[in-house]
Design a protein around this motif. Structure first.
Motif, PDB file in Angstrom:
ATOM      1  N   GLN A   1      -0.418   4.186   7.542  1.00 16.22           N
ATOM      2  CA  GLN A   1      -1.044   3.112   6.403  1.00 16.22           C
ATOM      3  C   GLN A   1      -1.640   3.905   5.518  1.00 16.22           C
ATOM      4  O   GLN A   1      -1.255   3.335   4.317  1.00 16.22           O
ATOM      5  CB  GLN A   1      -2.025   2.197   7.285  1.00 16.22           C
ATOM      6  N   ALA A   2      -2.395   4.869   5.354  1.00 18.20           N
ATOM      7  CA  ALA A   2      -2.947   5.516   4.259  1.00 18.20           C
ATOM      8  C   ALA A   2      -2.090   6.068   3.398  1.00 18.20           C
ATOM      9  O   ALA A   2      -2.381   6.057   2.054  1.00 18.20           O
ATOM     10  CB  ALA A   2      -3.973   6.628   4.829  1.00 18.20           C
ATOM     11  N   ILE A   3      -0.951   6.626   3.798  1.00 20.64           N
ATOM     12  CA  ILE A   3       0.090   7.212   3.228  1.00 20.64           C
ATOM     13  C   ILE A   3       0.685   5.889   2.212  1.00 20.64           C
ATOM     14  O   ILE A   3       1.024   6.345   1.085  1.00 20.64           O
ATOM     15  CB  ILE A   3       1.268   8.102   4.041  1.00 20.64           C
ATOM     16  N   ALA A   4       0.977   4.894   2.817  1.00 19.35           N
ATOM     17  CA  ALA A   4       1.675   3.935   2.222  1.00 19.35           C
ATOM     18  C   ALA A   4       0.703   3.305   0.967  1.00 19.35           C
ATOM     19  O   ALA A   4       1.160   2.975  -0.017  1.00 19.35           O
ATOM     20  CB  ALA A   4       2.140   2.762   3.147  1.00 19.35           C
ATOM     21  N   ARG A   5      -0.602   3.372   1.523  1.00 15.24           N
ATOM     22  CA  ARG A   5      -1.434   2.769   0.475  1.00 15.24           C
ATOM     23  C   ARG A   5      -1.552   3.540  -0.734  1.00 15.24           C
ATOM     24  O   ARG A   5      -1.693   3.242  -2.043  1.00 15.24           O
ATOM     25  CB  ARG A   5      -2.651   2.776   1.140  1.00 15.24           C
TER      26      ARG A   5
ATOM     27  N   ARG B   1      -3.747  -2.942   4.836  1.00 17.27           N
ATOM     28  CA  ARG B   1      -4.507  -3.620   3.850  1.00 17.27           C
ATOM     29  C   ARG B   1      -4.979  -2.912   2.558  1.00 17.27           C
ATOM     30  O   ARG B   1      -4.890  -1.432   2.706  1.00 17.27           O
ATOM     31  CB  ARG B   1      -5.707  -4.010   4.496  1.00 17.27           C
ATOM     32  N   ASP B   2      -5.253  -3.374   1.507  1.00 17.86           N
ATOM     33  CA  ASP B   2      -5.627  -2.630   0.429  1.00 17.86           C
ATOM     34  C   ASP B   2      -7.077  -2.443   0.307  1.00 17.86           C
ATOM     35  O   ASP B   2      -7.619  -2.865   1.297  1.00 17.86           O
ATOM     36  CB  ASP B   2      -5.310  -3.352  -0.702  1.00 17.86           C
ATOM     37  N   ALA B   3      -7.642  -1.612  -0.622  1.00 19.16           N
ATOM     38  CA  ALA B   3      -8.840  -1.354  -0.730  1.00 19.16           C
ATOM     39  C   ALA B   3      -9.807  -2.553  -0.506  1.00 19.16           C
ATOM     40  O   ALA B   3     -11.283  -2.278  -0.110  1.00 19.16           O
ATOM     41  CB  ALA B   3      -9.320  -0.664  -1.862  1.00 19.16           C
TER      42      ALA B   3
ATOM     43  N   TYR C   1      -3.975  -8.144   2.967  1.00 14.81           N
ATOM     44  CA  TYR C   1      -2.906  -7.519   3.279  1.00 14.81           C
ATOM     45  C   TYR C   1      -2.075  -6.998   2.091  1.00 14.81           C
ATOM     46  O   TYR C   1      -1.871  -8.001   1.432  1.00 14.81           O
ATOM     47  CB  TYR C   1      -2.226  -8.566   4.480  1.00 14.81           C
ATOM     48  N   LEU C   2      -1.251  -6.288   1.958  1.00  9.04           N
ATOM     49  CA  LEU C   2      -0.287  -5.766   0.930  1.00  9.04           C
ATOM     50  C   LEU C   2       0.890  -6.902   0.886  1.00  9.04           C
ATOM     51  O   LEU C   2       1.352  -6.990  -0.319  1.00  9.04           O
ATOM     52  CB  LEU C   2       0.173  -4.419   1.014  1.00  9.04           C
ATOM     53  N   ILE C   3       1.237  -7.364   1.962  1.00  4.71           N
ATOM     54  CA  ILE C   3       2.479  -8.296   2.073  1.00  4.71           C
ATOM     55  C   ILE C   3       1.924  -9.677   1.803  1.00  4.71           C
ATOM     56  O   ILE C   3       2.672 -10.629   1.272  1.00  4.71           O
ATOM     57  CB  ILE C   3       3.024  -8.486   3.200  1.00  4.71           C
TER      58      ILE C   3
END
Length: 226
Positions: free
Chosen positions: A116-120, A143-145, A149-151
């Motif tokens: 998840q951290a890589i994708a963020r 989730r973003d910062a 949720y990113l989606i």
């Protein structure tokens, strides 16, 4: 050099059973084939690193292009035998991350904090997030910062409830992609079962099932070439 990070599963059996699962070969191999034709380099990562099992059923759905990648010593070594661990990955090296499928990902993709951290990080530097089939599971919980949720608000697709039923796995999988996607604020779309369907919403590119790999790859290539 433009590079894409391909995410593959380490899960070898359906949880609670002895039935084998793993990476759906074509969902990696067809994507790699498209990237190679476009001159785009790929690296491979899995939640634990190292060995990636193949779903034996996926070997029934091969063609000359898939087998050419499968027999490539580089793919065998880096894509199946010795994938990177998330800790080995520098997100700044990649213009996109692509989540492959196979039912195994339903257990080791959704809640892996390192992936998840890589994708963020890739998303934060305006990179692309892509998936096909069950690979959408890797994007569902990111989730973003701000904790969003990113989606959320995005149009996406992935392996459907109908396709799970036809595959005989609806009662085996821990969740349905459609349900979680909608719970997290995404607009989940689908077409007829087992037909090619890929959706792009900004820098998010998703495909419904194994027949959608090349469409996802081609959409991504178009963006990366621009």
């Amino acid at each position: 050099m433009t590079k894409v990070l391909i995410v593959e599963t380490n899960v070898q059996v359906y949880h609670g059973t002895t039935d084998p699962t793993g990476l759906w070969l074509g969902e990696s191999a067809e994507f790699v084939d498209e990237m190679q034709r476009a001159g785009i380099a790929c690296d491979y990562v899995s939640p634990r690193g190292g060995f990636v099992p193949l779903d034996p059923r996926s070997m029934r759905y091969t063609d000359d292009a898939i087998m050419a990648v499968y027999q490539d010593p580089d793919f065998i070594e880096r894509g199946l035998r010795n994938t990177l661990k998330p800790a080995d990955v520098n997100p700044a090296d990649y213009a996109a991350i692509y989540y492959t499928g196979g039912h195994g990902v339903m257990w080791d993709f959704p809640d892996n904090p390192e992936l998840q951290a890589i994708a963020r990080a890739i998303d934060a530097h305006q990179g692309y997030l892509a998936s096909v089939c069950h690979g959408i599971a890797g994007l569902l919980n990111i989730r973003d910062a701000q904790g969003r949720y990113l989606i959320a608000g995005k149009t996406i697709t992935g392996f459907t409830a109908t396709e799970e039923r036809l595959a005989g796995k609806r009662k085996v999988v821990p969740f349905l992609n459609r349900d979680v996607a909608r719970q997290h604020g995404a607009h989940f779309q689908q077409k007829r079962f087992y037909t090619d369907y890929a959706v792009q919403d900004g820098r998010l590119i998703t495909g419904q099932n194994p027949f959608s790999v090349r469409s996802v790859a081609q959409k991504l290539i178009k963006e990366l070439k621009n």
